[in-house]
Scaffold this active site. Structure first.
Site, PDB file in Angstrom:
ATOM      1  CE1 TYR A 104      70.908  12.794-166.434  1.00 28.58           C
ATOM      2  CE2 TYR A 104      70.350  15.070-165.897  1.00 28.58           C
ATOM      3  CZ  TYR A 104      71.281  14.108-166.262  1.00 28.58           C
ATOM      4  OH  TYR A 104      72.590  14.491-166.460  1.00 28.58           O
ATOM      5  NE  ARG A 105      72.393  15.203-161.221  1.00 28.45           N
ATOM      6  CZ  ARG A 105      73.617  14.745-160.980  1.00 28.45           C
ATOM      7  NH1 ARG A 105      74.309  14.190-161.939  1.00 28.45           N
ATOM      8  NH2 ARG A 105      74.147  14.845-159.771  1.00 28.45           N
ATOM      9  N   GLY A 114      64.588  11.086-160.009  1.00 28.22           N
ATOM     10  CA  GLY A 114      63.435  10.176-159.986  1.00 28.22           C
ATOM     11  C   GLY A 114      63.014   9.758-158.588  1.00 28.22           C
ATOM     12  CG  LEU A 135      62.833  15.437-155.639  1.00 27.89           C
ATOM     13  CD1 LEU A 135      62.476  15.742-154.196  1.00 27.89           C
ATOM     14  CD2 LEU A 135      63.724  16.538-156.205  1.00 27.89           C
ATOM     15  CE  LYS A 187      81.964   1.345-194.414  1.00 29.60           C
ATOM     16  NZ  LYS A 187      82.647   1.507-195.698  1.00 29.60           N
ATOM     17  N   GLY A 206      84.910  -2.609-204.092  1.00 27.87           N
ATOM     18  CA  GLY A 206      84.888  -2.189-205.492  1.00 27.87           C
ATOM     19  C   GLY A 206      85.071  -3.322-206.480  1.00 27.87           C
ATOM     20  N   GLY A 258      81.683  -5.069-202.319  1.00 30.69           N
ATOM     21  CA  GLY A 258      81.756  -6.218-203.210  1.00 30.69           C
ATOM     22  C   GLY A 258      80.476  -6.532-203.958  1.00 30.69           C
ATOM     23  CG  ASN A 308      80.330   4.421-203.273  1.00 29.68           C
ATOM     24  OD1 ASN A 308      79.506   5.204-203.736  1.00 29.68           O
ATOM     25  ND2 ASN A 308      81.629   4.666-203.265  1.00 29.68           N
TER      26      ASN A 308
HETATM   27  P1  FAD Z   1      64.168   2.547-162.889  1.00 29.46           P
HETATM   28  O1  FAD Z   1      64.369   2.658-161.445  1.00 29.46           O
HETATM   29  O2  FAD Z   1      65.386   2.369-163.734  1.00 29.46           O
HETATM   30  O3  FAD Z   1      63.188   1.341-163.149  1.00 29.46           O
HETATM   31  C1  FAD Z   1      62.859   0.942-164.441  1.00 29.46           C
HETATM   32  C2  FAD Z   1      62.272  -0.438-164.331  1.00 29.46           C
HETATM   33  O4  FAD Z   1      61.710  -0.802-165.584  1.00 29.46           O
HETATM   34  C3  FAD Z   1      63.288  -1.522-163.986  1.00 29.46           C
HETATM   35  O5  FAD Z   1      62.736  -2.330-162.995  1.00 29.46           O
HETATM   36  C4  FAD Z   1      63.437  -2.301-165.271  1.00 29.46           C
HETATM   37  O6  FAD Z   1      63.766  -3.672-165.064  1.00 29.46           O
HETATM   38  C5  FAD Z   1      62.049  -2.146-165.847  1.00 29.46           C
HETATM   39  N1  FAD Z   1      61.992  -2.353-167.291  1.00 29.46           N
HETATM   40  C6  FAD Z   1      62.730  -1.741-168.246  1.00 29.46           C
HETATM   41  N2  FAD Z   1      62.381  -2.199-169.451  1.00 29.46           N
HETATM   42  C7  FAD Z   1      61.409  -3.118-169.248  1.00 29.46           C
HETATM   43  C8  FAD Z   1      60.664  -3.957-170.103  1.00 29.46           C
HETATM   44  N3  FAD Z   1      60.834  -3.942-171.424  1.00 29.46           N
HETATM   45  N4  FAD Z   1      59.744  -4.803-169.551  1.00 29.46           N
HETATM   46  C9  FAD Z   1      59.545  -4.839-168.210  1.00 29.46           C
HETATM   47  N5  FAD Z   1      60.241  -4.055-167.359  1.00 29.46           N
HETATM   48  C10 FAD Z   1      61.155  -3.214-167.873  1.00 29.46           C
HETATM   49  N6  FAD Z   1      67.382  10.479-158.079  1.00 29.46           N
HETATM   50  C11 FAD Z   1      67.091  11.229-156.996  1.00 29.46           C
HETATM   51  O7  FAD Z   1      65.983  11.735-156.876  1.00 29.46           O
HETATM   52  N7  FAD Z   1      68.034  11.454-156.048  1.00 29.46           N
HETATM   53  C12 FAD Z   1      69.282  10.951-156.132  1.00 29.46           C
HETATM   54  O8  FAD Z   1      70.111  11.165-155.248  1.00 29.46           O
HETATM   55  C13 FAD Z   1      69.621  10.159-157.252  1.00 29.46           C
HETATM   56  N8  FAD Z   1      70.859   9.653-157.387  1.00 29.46           N
HETATM   57  C14 FAD Z   1      71.157   8.852-158.439  1.00 29.46           C
HETATM   58  C15 FAD Z   1      72.417   8.288-158.541  1.00 29.46           C
HETATM   59  C16 FAD Z   1      72.709   7.413-159.567  1.00 29.46           C
HETATM   60  C17 FAD Z   1      74.073   6.799-159.674  1.00 29.46           C
HETATM   61  C18 FAD Z   1      71.704   7.084-160.514  1.00 29.46           C
HETATM   62  C19 FAD Z   1      71.995   6.104-161.610  1.00 29.46           C
HETATM   63  C20 FAD Z   1      70.460   7.667-160.436  1.00 29.46           C
HETATM   64  C21 FAD Z   1      70.171   8.573-159.412  1.00 29.46           C
HETATM   65  N9  FAD Z   1      68.932   9.179-159.306  1.00 29.46           N
HETATM   66  C22 FAD Z   1      68.623   9.932-158.225  1.00 29.46           C
HETATM   67  C23 FAD Z   1      67.960   9.050-160.377  1.00 29.46           C
HETATM   68  C24 FAD Z   1      66.899   7.994-160.062  1.00 29.46           C
HETATM   69  O9  FAD Z   1      67.536   6.825-159.626  1.00 29.46           O
HETATM   70  C25 FAD Z   1      66.065   7.699-161.289  1.00 29.46           C
HETATM   71  O10 FAD Z   1      65.575   8.883-161.870  1.00 29.46           O
HETATM   72  C26 FAD Z   1      64.863   6.835-160.898  1.00 29.46           C
HETATM   73  O11 FAD Z   1      65.299   5.719-160.193  1.00 29.46           O
HETATM   74  C27 FAD Z   1      64.089   6.415-162.124  1.00 29.46           C
HETATM   75  O12 FAD Z   1      63.106   5.530-161.686  1.00 29.46           O
HETATM   76  P2  FAD Z   1      62.267   4.672-162.739  1.00 29.46           P
HETATM   77  O13 FAD Z   1      61.308   3.863-161.965  1.00 29.46           O
HETATM   78  O14 FAD Z   1      61.754   5.586-163.801  1.00 29.46           O
HETATM   79  O15 FAD Z   1      63.377   3.778-163.467  1.00 29.46           O
HETATM   80  N1  GLY Z   2      70.883  13.063-158.234  1.00 28.01           N
HETATM   81  C1  GLY Z   2      72.168  12.519-158.117  1.00 28.01           C
HETATM   82  C2  GLY Z   2      72.626  11.770-159.291  1.00 28.01           C
HETATM   83  O1  GLY Z   2      71.857  11.550-160.190  1.00 28.01           O
HETATM   84  O2  GLY Z   2      73.768  11.390-159.343  1.00 28.01           O
END
Ligand code: FAD
Ligand code: GLY
Length: 700
Positions: A335-336, A338, A340, A541, A602, A629, A650
């Site tokens: 989530y927010r 990742g 960190l 729907k 219908g 239909g 239906n």
């Molecule tokens: P991602 O970085 O999304 O990587 C997922 C990877 O999996 C991608 O490379 C994708 O191509 C690949 N993938 C997906 N499906 C497949 C598949 N089927 N086959 C092969 N590859 C695939 N976090 C913080 O800690 N501090 C912040 O300030 C912060 N700010 C943020 C601001 C914004 C606007 C956003 C959007 C996020 C922010 N985050 C922040 C959150 C953080 O970016 C994410 O939690 C983190 O990047 C998740 O990392 P991840 O590697 O799990 O996913």
């Molecule tokens: N952690 C900041 C963000 O997800 O926007």
């Protein structure tokens, strides 16, 4: 040759785990669909458990541990990769507009070892020049920090590369092959990859591969450049974090052509699925809020806009650790936070995978918290692209007995529990292979094992309706919101008449002649579903039907209403004439299915729009539900044989002489048609071909 460990996902989480495992001696392959689409590039890079107000508990422990790993972790990465990470222990200032004093809005984590200081108006303006006069005070978190997440992600990639991780960008994992509780390979756009152990780190896209409750939460961002003319002592030296915006100054970046300092401004938080692009409203809101706190920003040149998808879970905590498959580990849903959490995730997951050491802290992040009462295994997945569906069926038939291709969400309908399933199609191992390789129907990330939907209208009495719904085996029942509102016959006691813990309600806007009416009624429908206990039901729907004689839908009104409802977060299933162009437009605006009519509502005329429905099916990236239909089971089977994903029937059931019997007939026909479609019919030939060929027989 098999690789020891295969990681799916090339964001910070997947890469950090790859580096950590490689450093411990593992042989690692990492597959990544699109390196630059990762949230990791889009983030702000704040290392901010305090500013983000993470409440005390396991998550805060995890965040603190990770933040404290950062200095040494980034130092090591910079050494291995030779690239900067932009780690900066700059602290975070959280300004407030009302002077609430140190006790008025104490941070949630007051009693811990990480200090937080309240600064009154005078102190905060002294400490950080340039803040707006409206800022009355604020919290100072000296131990929160930042990293340049783009630089970090590149450094991780380079480190992985130089350590000998087998890195592949541009390879999409399409399915995870399972056999008797183990993963036996992943199917990708470039063939199959076998390994001993697998780690899922695919961020917001994780539920495309496994039935995990991970959804995207979009964030829009922009950056501005600090002009050279700004006095160095007056520029921002720390992150500003307000409730609705944050401002993150980066250190100077140096390249051969560029020497500049940027400020990142973020971020929106939008529940719009994977809708791409920045929007004027999103950017305007960010700029307004940022200028309100730090007015001199208003004259800075804008450098870039972008967006990304945070991987979020229902409780906003990551999913870490074991999975139902003994050799598959989960590291997703950050989530927010990742960025960190990358170093601690890498450490804990490497401990688990490489040394079989499971820290008790991991228990709080197990996927099991979402699986109460459901099977603890993943099963067959969802629909992919239509052409691939039949191809895959054939390929897998040759490849393995009893092996499941798991692609999308299949477990949960509500509360992540199994849907009613008298149809055991998903408990695949003891079923005929053909059936086991079908995927369940997935609409807006919800999974349904039945491909027949029914309604509640036009029955002679409630008992017949109840029996028919059961006999049809359906899981989705559509209900006319207006008829419930006006307590039309048969709609008075809808709450009691059906078991809404087992059925998914599909409120419909029948009776609406304009887009505006339909939007209003859709909103009422959402409330109605809530009253029935389906808090998270956002399905509608959409019917916009101005014409009372033929009951044909208005394409323009439907498109307008769909656009608006999608913006409001509805999962829109539009009822349409069988118009391929309209179907495409509706898909493009974000509808989760299209529902072309077979013939007028219908009428029981059967399939009168076959050619167009075929085109829609061929081109659709969302499920195609043939609606209206259909009069007989043979017509139902025919529609499914064309490749429709589901049917809504239906009148043909409700008005039959024996509705429950007809409901069962329709159920069997829907299943038969689906099987025939998957099996692939023989081509039609002009002449007879003998069943027992003569060639090769012995003649005297
Ligand atoms: P991602 O970085 O999304 O990587 C997922 C990877 O999996 C991608 O490379 C994708 O191509 C690949 N993938 C997906 N499906 C497949 C598949 N089927 N086959 C092969 N590859 C695939 N976090 C913080 O800690 N501090 C912040 O300030 C912060 N700010 C943020 C601001 C914004 C606007 C956003 C959007 C996020 C922010 N985050 C922040 C959150 C953080 O970016 C994410 O939690 C983190 O990047 C998740 O990392 P991840 O590697 O799990 O996913
Ligand atoms: N952690 C900041 C963000 O997800 O926007």
């Amino acid at each position: 040759m098999t690789n020891d460990i295969l990681i799916i996902g090339g964001g910070v989480v997947g890469l950090a785990i790859a580096v950590e495992l490689r450093l411990r001696g593992a042989s690692v392959t990492l597959l990544c669909r699109d390196f630059h689409a990762a949230a990791s590039h889009a983030a702000a890079g704040m290392l901010a458990p305090q500013a983000e107000q993470i409440p005390p508990g396991a998550m805060l422990d995890l965040c603190w541990r990770s933040r404290s790993l950062y200095p040494e972790w980034t130092r090591k990465l910079e050494e291995i990769s030779g690239k900067p990470t932009g780690y900066w222990a700059c602290g975070i200032l959280a300004p407030v507009y009302e002077d609430v004093g140190a006790h008025g809005c104490a941070p949630l984590q007051e009693n811990n070892s990480s200090p937080a200081y309240y600064l009154d108006k005078e102190a905060i303006h002294l400490y950080q020049p340039g803040l707006s006069e409206a800022v009355e005070g604020g919290w100072w978190y000296p131990e929160d920090a930042q990293v340049d997440n783009r630089a970090l992600t590149l450094a991780l990639w380079s480190a992985a590369e130089s350590l000998g991780v087998d890195l592949h960008d541009g390879i999409a994992v399409e399915g995870i092959l399972q056999h008797q509780g183990r993963v036996i390979g992943v199917q990708t756009s470039s063939g199959n990859f076998p390994a001993d152990r697998y780690i899922l780190a695919s961020g917001a896209w994780s539920s495309e591969l496994l039935p995990l409750p991970v959804r995207p939460k979009k964030g829009q961002m922009l950056s501005v450049q600090i002009p050279d003319s700004d006095r160095a002592d007056a520029t921002l030296q720390r992150v500003l974090y307000a409730p609705d915006v944050y401002i993150v100054p980066r250190r100077e970046s140096r390249s051969e052509t560029l020497r500049e300092r940027r400020i990142i401004i973020g971020a929106t938080s939008e529940d719009v699925g994977f809708t791409p692009y920045n929007t004027p409203a999103g950017i305007q809101a960010l700029l307004q809020r940022a200028i309100r706190i730090y007015p001199q920003l208003q004259d800075y040149p804008i450098r870039e806009f972008w967006w990304g998808f945070r991987p979020t879970t229902p409780d906003e905590l990551p999913i870490l650790g074991n999975s139902p498959c003994s050799n598959l580990t989960l590291a997703t849903g950050h989530y927010r936070n990742g960025i960190l959490l990358a170093p601690i995730t890498a450490k804990l997951i490497a401990d688990l995978v490489w040394e079989q050491k499971s820290e008790p802290l991991l228990d709080s992040f197990s996927y099991l918290r979402f699986m109460r009462g459901s099977r603890e295994r993943f099963g067959a997945g969802s629909r992919g692209k239509r052409a691939e569906e039949t191809k895959r069926l054939g390929a897998e038939e040759q490849e393995s007995n009893n092996c499941q291709l798991s692609t999308k969400n299949q477990l949960p309908i509500t509360n992540y529990q199994l849907p009613i399933t008298n149809n055991s199609q998903m408990q695949t191992l003891d079923l005929p292979q053909q059936q086991s390789l079908d995927r369940p129907l997935v609409i807006a990330d919800r999974t349904f094992s039945s491909r027949l939907m029914t309604g509640t209208g036009k029955y002679r009495n409630v008992e017949e309706m109840q029996q028919s719904v059961v006999a049809s085996g359906c899981q989705i029942v559509t209900v006319a919101v207006r008829r419930v509102q006006t307590k039309a016959p048969g709609h008075e006691n809808l709450a009691e008449a059906l078991d809404w813990t087992k059925l998914w309600m599909l409120p419909n806007t029948a009776g609406c002649q304009t887009a505006e009416e339909a939007i209003r009624v859709a909103r009422l429908g959402r409330e109605m579903a809530k009253v029935l206990g389906q808090e998270d039901n956002n399905f509608v729907k959409l019917e916009v039907i101005p014409d009372p004689k033929y009951l044909l839908p208005d394409p323009i009104g439907t498109l307008q209403a769909a656009e608006q409802l999608v913006k409001e977060g509805f999962a829109v299933l539009p009822y349409i004439n069988a118009d391929p162009m309209l179907a495409k437009r509706l898909e493009e605006v974000g509808c989760v299915t299209v529902m072309p009519l077979a013939s007028p509502i219908g009428s029981g005329q059967g399939l009168k729009t076959t050619a167009n429905i075929q085109i829609i099916i061929e081109n659709s990236g969302v499920p195609v539900v043939v609606d209206a239909g259909i009069g007989t089971p043979s017509e139902a089977a025919q529609a499914m044989e064309l490749g429709a994903d589901a049917l809504l029937i239906n009148t043909a059931i409700a008005q039959a002489k024996n509705p429950p019997a007809m409901a069962r007939g329709m159920k069997l026909a829907t299943e038969a048609g689906r099987l025939a479609y998957l099996a692939g019919r023989i081509p039609i030939k002009d002449y007879a071909i003998a069943s027992s060929p003569l060639s090769g027989t012995v003649t005297s």
